[in-house]
Write an enzyme that holds these catalytic residues in place. Sequence first.
Site, PDB file in Angstrom:
ATOM      1  N   VAL A   1      23.224 -59.019 -14.509  1.00 22.36           N
ATOM      2  CA  VAL A   1      24.529 -59.537 -14.085  1.00 22.36           C
ATOM      3  C   VAL A   1      24.437 -60.009 -12.638  1.00 22.36           C
ATOM      4  O   VAL A   1      23.997 -59.271 -11.760  1.00 22.36           O
ATOM      5  CB  VAL A   1      25.617 -58.447 -14.229  1.00 22.36           C
ATOM      6  CG1 VAL A   1      26.945 -58.957 -13.675  1.00 22.36           C
ATOM      7  CG2 VAL A   1      25.764 -58.042 -15.681  1.00 22.36           C
ATOM      8  N   GLY A   2      24.860 -61.247 -12.406  1.00 17.23           N
ATOM      9  CA  GLY A   2      24.707 -61.830 -11.076  1.00 17.23           C
ATOM     10  C   GLY A   2      23.253 -62.122 -10.773  1.00 17.23           C
ATOM     11  O   GLY A   2      22.831 -62.064  -9.616  1.00 17.23           O
ATOM     12  N   GLY A   3      22.510 -62.474 -11.822  1.00 17.94           N
ATOM     13  CA  GLY A   3      21.059 -62.647 -11.700  1.00 17.94           C
ATOM     14  C   GLY A   3      20.603 -63.934 -11.055  1.00 17.94           C
ATOM     15  O   GLY A   3      19.396 -64.174 -10.938  1.00 17.94           O
ATOM     16  N   GLY A   4      21.551 -64.786 -10.640  1.00 17.62           N
ATOM     17  CA  GLY A   4      21.197 -66.001  -9.897  1.00 17.62           C
ATOM     18  C   GLY A   4      20.289 -66.930 -10.671  1.00 17.62           C
ATOM     19  O   GLY A   4      20.563 -67.296 -11.818  1.00 17.62           O
TER      20      GLY A   4
ATOM     21  N   ASP B   1      25.573 -65.165 -14.832  1.00 18.40           N
ATOM     22  CA  ASP B   1      26.119 -65.459 -13.502  1.00 18.40           C
ATOM     23  C   ASP B   1      27.241 -66.478 -13.635  1.00 18.40           C
ATOM     24  O   ASP B   1      27.550 -66.931 -14.748  1.00 18.40           O
ATOM     25  CB  ASP B   1      25.009 -65.980 -12.577  1.00 18.40           C
ATOM     26  CG  ASP B   1      25.237 -65.582 -11.116  1.00 18.40           C
ATOM     27  OD1 ASP B   1      26.370 -65.744 -10.630  1.00 18.40           O
ATOM     28  OD2 ASP B   1      24.289 -65.091 -10.478  1.00 18.40           O
ATOM     29  N   ARG B   2      27.823 -66.837 -12.506  1.00 21.61           N
ATOM     30  CA  ARG B   2      28.885 -67.842 -12.517  1.00 21.61           C
ATOM     31  C   ARG B   2      28.368 -69.143 -13.142  1.00 21.61           C
ATOM     32  O   ARG B   2      27.209 -69.512 -12.937  1.00 21.61           O
ATOM     33  CB  ARG B   2      29.366 -68.099 -11.088  1.00 21.61           C
ATOM     34  CG  ARG B   2      30.056 -66.917 -10.426  1.00 21.61           C
ATOM     35  CD  ARG B   2      30.256 -67.121  -8.937  1.00 21.61           C
ATOM     36  NE  ARG B   2      28.988 -67.131  -8.224  1.00 21.61           N
ATOM     37  CZ  ARG B   2      28.648 -67.984  -7.280  1.00 21.61           C
ATOM     38  NH1 ARG B   2      29.479 -68.951  -6.938  1.00 21.61           N
ATOM     39  NH2 ARG B   2      27.477 -67.920  -6.681  1.00 21.61           N
TER      40      ARG B   2
ATOM     41  N   MET C   1      32.106 -61.634 -15.118  1.00 23.40           N
ATOM     42  CA  MET C   1      31.807 -60.236 -15.421  1.00 23.40           C
ATOM     43  C   MET C   1      33.063 -59.380 -15.516  1.00 23.40           C
ATOM     44  O   MET C   1      33.010 -58.272 -16.046  1.00 23.40           O
ATOM     45  CB  MET C   1      30.865 -59.655 -14.363  1.00 23.40           C
ATOM     46  CG  MET C   1      31.414 -59.623 -12.964  1.00 23.40           C
ATOM     47  SD  MET C   1      30.150 -59.076 -11.762  1.00 23.40           S
ATOM     48  CE  MET C   1      31.035 -59.360 -10.215  1.00 23.40           C
TER      49      MET C   1
ATOM     50  N   LYS D   1      22.217 -55.648  -9.678  1.00 22.59           N
ATOM     51  CA  LYS D   1      21.397 -55.619  -8.467  1.00 22.59           C
ATOM     52  C   LYS D   1      22.190 -56.184  -7.296  1.00 22.59           C
ATOM     53  O   LYS D   1      22.493 -57.370  -7.243  1.00 22.59           O
ATOM     54  CB  LYS D   1      20.112 -56.432  -8.686  1.00 22.59           C
ATOM     55  CG  LYS D   1      19.216 -56.560  -7.481  1.00 22.59           C
ATOM     56  CD  LYS D   1      17.888 -57.216  -7.847  1.00 22.59           C
ATOM     57  CE  LYS D   1      18.052 -58.578  -8.471  1.00 22.59           C
ATOM     58  NZ  LYS D   1      18.632 -59.575  -7.522  1.00 22.59           N
TER      59      LYS D   1
ATOM     60  N   HIS E   1      28.276 -53.488  -4.346  1.00 19.38           N
ATOM     61  CA  HIS E   1      28.661 -53.348  -2.936  1.00 19.38           C
ATOM     62  C   HIS E   1      29.535 -54.496  -2.448  1.00 19.38           C
ATOM     63  O   HIS E   1      30.088 -54.440  -1.347  1.00 19.38           O
ATOM     64  CB  HIS E   1      27.430 -53.154  -2.050  1.00 19.38           C
ATOM     65  CG  HIS E   1      26.593 -54.378  -1.850  1.00 19.38           C
ATOM     66  ND1 HIS E   1      25.637 -54.476  -0.863  1.00 19.38           N
ATOM     67  CD2 HIS E   1      26.557 -55.583  -2.505  1.00 19.38           C
ATOM     68  CE1 HIS E   1      25.051 -55.643  -0.913  1.00 19.38           C
ATOM     69  NE2 HIS E   1      25.590 -56.339  -1.895  1.00 19.38           N
TER      70      HIS E   1
END
Length: 356
Positions: free
Chosen positions: A199-202, A223-224, A244, A257, A261
């Site tokens: 998720v958010g793996g670019g 990702d987006r 997500m 990853k 945060h």
Amino acid sequence: MSSSNGRAASEIFKGQALVYRHLFAFENSMSLKWIVELGIPDIIHNHGHPITLSNLVSILQIPQEKIGNVRRLMRYLAHNGFFEIVRIHEDQEEKEAYALTPASELLVKSSEMCLAPMVECILDPTLSGSYHLLKEWIYEKDKTLFNVSLGSDIWDFLQKNPSYNSIFNEAMASDSRVLNLGLRDCNSVSAELECVVDVGGGTGTTAKILCEKFPNLKCIVFDRPQVVENLSGSNNVSYVGGDMFQSIPKADAVLLKLILHDWIDKDCIKILQKCKEAISDNGEKGKVIVIDIVINEKQEEHEITGTKLLMDVNMASLNGKERDEQEWKKLFLESGFKDYKISPLTGLLSLIEIYP
């Protein structure tokens, strides 16, 4: 000798030094930007051995009047660990020269693990200039720092500015390449897993590393849409665009990853609940893998804690935060998970496995 406020003069002088050290700390990041923009780590790397000041300024075509300034900057950067000053023999003379260190090797653009894109992204005035508005931001109840400075949150800004979005994506990919050095020897992703969603793996840097280690693993980079729309997959790696907060593709494990945060607690809980749904078909065998900072002031080196706390201030600009173990535990339990395990991964990052 004491001052009017009862402090000893030595305390006052020590306090002054601390104030000045922080006051001029921006020169640390600006000198870092300077060596990246001039390509100095690349010059030394391509030189093949430590380089003298005369050779360096000759390659850079520095005006005679500014050579002393180059010497000052290089001396300061060497003092802070970015170069090592050594003695070499050249033209039958012993001369002072600059050698690369582990830090400056990470700024060599031809290197597999290069953080130069991160330097260029973070120190772009678009982002770094936002910090002049900390006072205004602190009085805004719900706005991020970038809402105050840019008029929108960072994600909307990236969507509306494709050129900067490319810079941002390359910066994140460069960070992933360094992080993946730790993942290569990590056993949290095992041969027992058939499919992992990053998720958010670019652009898929981490996914490719995982599939190299486990050739039978299928990895979905989620990702987006604007991040993945022009990316081509392979037999093992596929790209899916989405949100997500709405849903995450089904898999044996979900990898987060440096994602959580970025978000406040209530948003993290929403993300983790969607992760739990994504692994629900695997019962108790599924898991969520979180790679993030865990603050542990009592057990880690002072310098490491200082860097983590600095990162925490940085994440505040997104209304996110770095967390200690108790804060992580609270998130996991409120998201409906039963257990977790924390393992060290890099000097700054930990690997957290969360079980349903």
